[in-house]
Design a protein around this motif. Structure first.
Motif, PDB file in Angstrom:
ATOM      1  N   PRO A  28       0.830  -1.211   0.000  1.00  0.00           N
ATOM      2  CA  PRO A  28       0.000   0.000   0.000  1.00  0.00           C
ATOM      3  C   PRO A  28       0.859   1.253   0.000  1.00  0.00           C
ATOM      4  O   PRO A  28       2.069   1.204   0.202  1.00  0.00           O
ATOM      5  CB  PRO A  28      -0.784  -0.127   1.313  1.00  0.00           C
ATOM      6  N   ASP A  29       0.197   2.386  -0.240  1.00  0.00           N
ATOM      7  CA  ASP A  29       0.834   3.709  -0.133  1.00  0.00           C
ATOM      8  C   ASP A  29       1.902   3.953  -1.197  1.00  0.00           C
ATOM      9  O   ASP A  29       2.888   4.635  -0.941  1.00  0.00           O
ATOM     10  CB  ASP A  29       1.419   3.899   1.265  1.00  0.00           C
ATOM     11  N   THR A  55      -2.099   3.341  -5.051  1.00  0.00           N
ATOM     12  CA  THR A  55      -2.566   2.221  -4.236  1.00  0.00           C
ATOM     13  C   THR A  55      -3.255   2.699  -2.966  1.00  0.00           C
ATOM     14  O   THR A  55      -3.967   1.954  -2.323  1.00  0.00           O
ATOM     15  CB  THR A  55      -1.396   1.300  -3.859  1.00  0.00           C
ATOM     16  N   GLY A  56      -3.025   3.950  -2.614  1.00  0.00           N
ATOM     17  CA  GLY A  56      -3.719   4.510  -1.457  1.00  0.00           C
ATOM     18  C   GLY A  56      -3.074   4.103  -0.157  1.00  0.00           C
ATOM     19  O   GLY A  56      -2.327   3.138  -0.070  1.00  0.00           O
ATOM     20  N   ALA A  57      -3.378   4.864   0.872  1.00  0.00           N
ATOM     21  CA  ALA A  57      -2.875   4.527   2.199  1.00  0.00           C
ATOM     22  C   ALA A  57      -3.575   3.265   2.671  1.00  0.00           C
ATOM     23  O   ALA A  57      -4.695   2.976   2.286  1.00  0.00           O
ATOM     24  CB  ALA A  57      -3.127   5.684   3.165  1.00  0.00           C
ATOM     25  N   GLN A 106      -5.429   1.061   7.905  1.00  0.00           N
ATOM     26  CA  GLN A 106      -4.982   0.765   9.255  1.00  0.00           C
ATOM     27  C   GLN A 106      -6.172   0.805  10.205  1.00  0.00           C
ATOM     28  O   GLN A 106      -6.981   1.727  10.173  1.00  0.00           O
ATOM     29  CB  GLN A 106      -3.933   1.786   9.705  1.00  0.00           C
ATOM     30  N   GLN A 113       9.343   1.249  -1.025  1.00  0.00           N
ATOM     31  CA  GLN A 113       8.809   2.530  -0.560  1.00  0.00           C
ATOM     32  C   GLN A 113       9.755   3.683  -0.907  1.00  0.00           C
ATOM     33  O   GLN A 113       9.310   4.789  -1.214  1.00  0.00           O
ATOM     34  CB  GLN A 113       8.565   2.488   0.954  1.00  0.00           C
ATOM     35  N   GLY A 123       7.236   5.014  -3.173  1.00  0.00           N
ATOM     36  CA  GLY A 123       6.323   5.313  -2.076  1.00  0.00           C
ATOM     37  C   GLY A 123       5.962   6.788  -2.004  1.00  0.00           C
ATOM     38  O   GLY A 123       6.557   7.629  -2.690  1.00  0.00           O
ATOM     39  N   ARG A 124       4.991   7.103  -1.186  1.00  0.00           N
ATOM     40  CA  ARG A 124       4.576   8.496  -1.013  1.00  0.00           C
ATOM     41  C   ARG A 124       5.585   9.303  -0.191  1.00  0.00           C
ATOM     42  O   ARG A 124       5.584  10.520  -0.228  1.00  0.00           O
ATOM     43  CB  ARG A 124       3.209   8.550  -0.309  1.00  0.00           C
ATOM     44  N   ARG A 125       6.413   8.599   0.582  1.00  0.00           N
ATOM     45  CA  ARG A 125       7.406   9.275   1.430  1.00  0.00           C
ATOM     46  C   ARG A 125       8.801   8.756   1.069  1.00  0.00           C
ATOM     47  O   ARG A 125       9.486   8.144   1.882  1.00  0.00           O
ATOM     48  CB  ARG A 125       7.071   9.015   2.906  1.00  0.00           C
ATOM     49  N   GLY A 166       4.934  -1.075   6.569  1.00  0.00           N
ATOM     50  CA  GLY A 166       5.609   0.216   6.674  1.00  0.00           C
ATOM     51  C   GLY A 166       7.084   0.120   7.009  1.00  0.00           C
ATOM     52  O   GLY A 166       7.753   1.137   7.178  1.00  0.00           O
ATOM     53  N   ASP A 205      -5.673  13.485   4.776  1.00  0.00           N
ATOM     54  CA  ASP A 205      -5.239  12.096   4.916  1.00  0.00           C
ATOM     55  C   ASP A 205      -6.376  11.101   5.145  1.00  0.00           C
ATOM     56  O   ASP A 205      -6.137   9.901   5.316  1.00  0.00           O
ATOM     57  CB  ASP A 205      -4.228  11.966   6.060  1.00  0.00           C
TER      58      ASP A 205
END
Length: 408
Positions: A62-63, A72-74, A77, A151, A155-157, A187, A370
């Motif tokens: 994800p993310d 893919t979106g967060a 959780q 990631q 990844g987003r980050r 993560g 978010d």
């Protein structure tokens, strides 16, 4: 005819698989480009070559932001998509608390040393361990190096994970952990108490005195490292994490943000009453606290101290902190929350994000988009409800979302 059809199929299949090969080749090139940074952090060339040879991205994580594909979106959780009653289930808390009480006896010397050195109660770090990996009984599902590399690549980050990937390589190069034991969540967090690789180097503690910091097999090291992380982030010895209170009937739920902070005594004089007749000392009443109403005006309310927000640095979720704090309390007392959780419905993340965008457009919200209904989102929608003449409950519902979307 058959031959031409076979040729056409071969061309089609080649076209289908070429982008994947090109993408993986680019991934391999990206990983290779990180060698100078890895070398600067002390990673040996032999370790770098060994651990990255054959490394492939995992595009199912994800993310991610994948070119040519929908985001893919967060991840969904539990902390952010479940209502409190589902996340903080009494049966789960009771089960973990019963096991935690046995662990208090089993690790009493280590927990005493943790409290002496870091001022963090043993029940708090045990509760973190219980929440993160079910006291080590939950097997982490991913290869950490592959997660962190993916990631860092898409990844987003990316920048954060680039650092974490290199720190994971350093852990392997330094002989801290074997690749086989370096398992992770989606993560990239590793070990019994879920540390990112960089956190290992910042907060790792050799509490059992065997000359190494082992977050995978040494419970004292894992708990001591969690305590040191909390201490390094500002944990105050002797201070509770929160007090459950009954708010006055006219409570303004829009005050439930960290910025609205005042001595607990001031909250009490404003009509907030500690549950079960609890009496707070003069020192406790002088402590600054913020109001937390996880379900808006429904369900339990809390006055949260500085230590509440220290735990929140471990996982940025109010429900996570409530789970950990409540589980720690239940290891000493069987009492649950005095006020039951309501049967409130939780909006889907995409609807909460739409609400945040609407509140931003109206100038009422300036935080992250978010899809998570945290303190700032709840307070902003409460402010909207005030202006729109709606019932002010600070809880994201379909009715409020429609009203926000219709507002100009």
């Amino acid at each position: 005819m058959m031959k031409s059809r076979l040729v056409w199929c071969a061309v089609l299949l080649l076209g289908m698989f070429q982008p994947a090969r090109a993408g993986d080749a680019a991934f391999t090139q990206f990983i290779a480009s990180l060698w100078p940074e890895a070398k600067e952090q002390g990673v040996s060339r032999a370790a770098f070559e060994t651990e990255t040879r054959g490394l492939e991205p995992d595009y199912k994580l994800p993310d991610l932001l994948l070119p040519g594909r929908p985001a893919t979106g967060a991840p969904a959780q539990a902390e952010f998509v479940q209502v409190p009653a589902d996340y903080i289930k009494d049966a789960s808390i009771a089960r973990l608390a019963a096991h935690g009480q046995k662990l208090i006896q089993q690790y009493r010397p280590a927990l005493a040393e943790i409290e002496r050195r870091f001022g963090v109660p043993g029940q708090i770090v045990l509760a973190i361990w219980g929440r993160e990996t079910d006291f080590g009984r939950y097997a982490l599902p991913y290869d950490a190096l592959r997660v962190l590399a993916t990631q860092a690549y898409v990844g987003r980050r990316k920048d954060q994970y680039r650092t974490e990937f290199i720190m994971a390589l350093k852990m392997l190069s330094d002989g801290v952990v074997t690749r086989r034991d370096l398992r992770a969540s989606w993560g990239g967090a590793v070990g019994l108490t879920q540390f990112l690789p960089s956190e290992y180097y910042k907060h790792g503690v050799d509490l059992d005195g065997d000359g190494k910091v082992d977050l995978w097999h040494s419970v004292p090291d894992a708990l001591g490292s969690a305590a040191k992380q909390l201490a390094n982030k500002g944990w105050q010895s002797g201070l509770r994490w929160a007090y459950e209170v009954k708010p006055p009937a006219n409570v303004d739920c829009t005050m439930g943000v960290p910025e609205v902070k005042k001595p607990i005594g001031d909250w009490l004089r404003a009509g907030f009453v500690p549950v079960r007749g609890q009496r707070l000392s003069a020192a406790e009443q002088q402590q600054p606290a913020s109001l937390l109403q996880p379900e808006g005006i429904y369900g339990p309310a809390f006055l949260t101290t500085a230590n509440y927000f220290v735990i929140k640095e471990y996982n940025f979720s109010d429900l996570y902190v409530l789970f950990v704090g409540h589980l720690a309390d239940r290891m000493s007392s069987q009492a649950g929350f005095a006020t039951p959780w309501s049967a409130s419905q939780q909006l889907r993340s995409k609807d909460v994000e739409a609400m945040q965008k609407g509140l931003t457009r109206l100038g009422l919200y300036a935080d992250k988009l978010d899809g998570k209904a945290g303190m700032q989102t709840r307070a902003a929608l409460g402010t909207f409800q005030k202006r729109a003449g709606l019932k002010v409950d600070c809880w994201p519902s379909e009715t409020v979302l429609q009203a926000i979307n219709a507002a100009r």
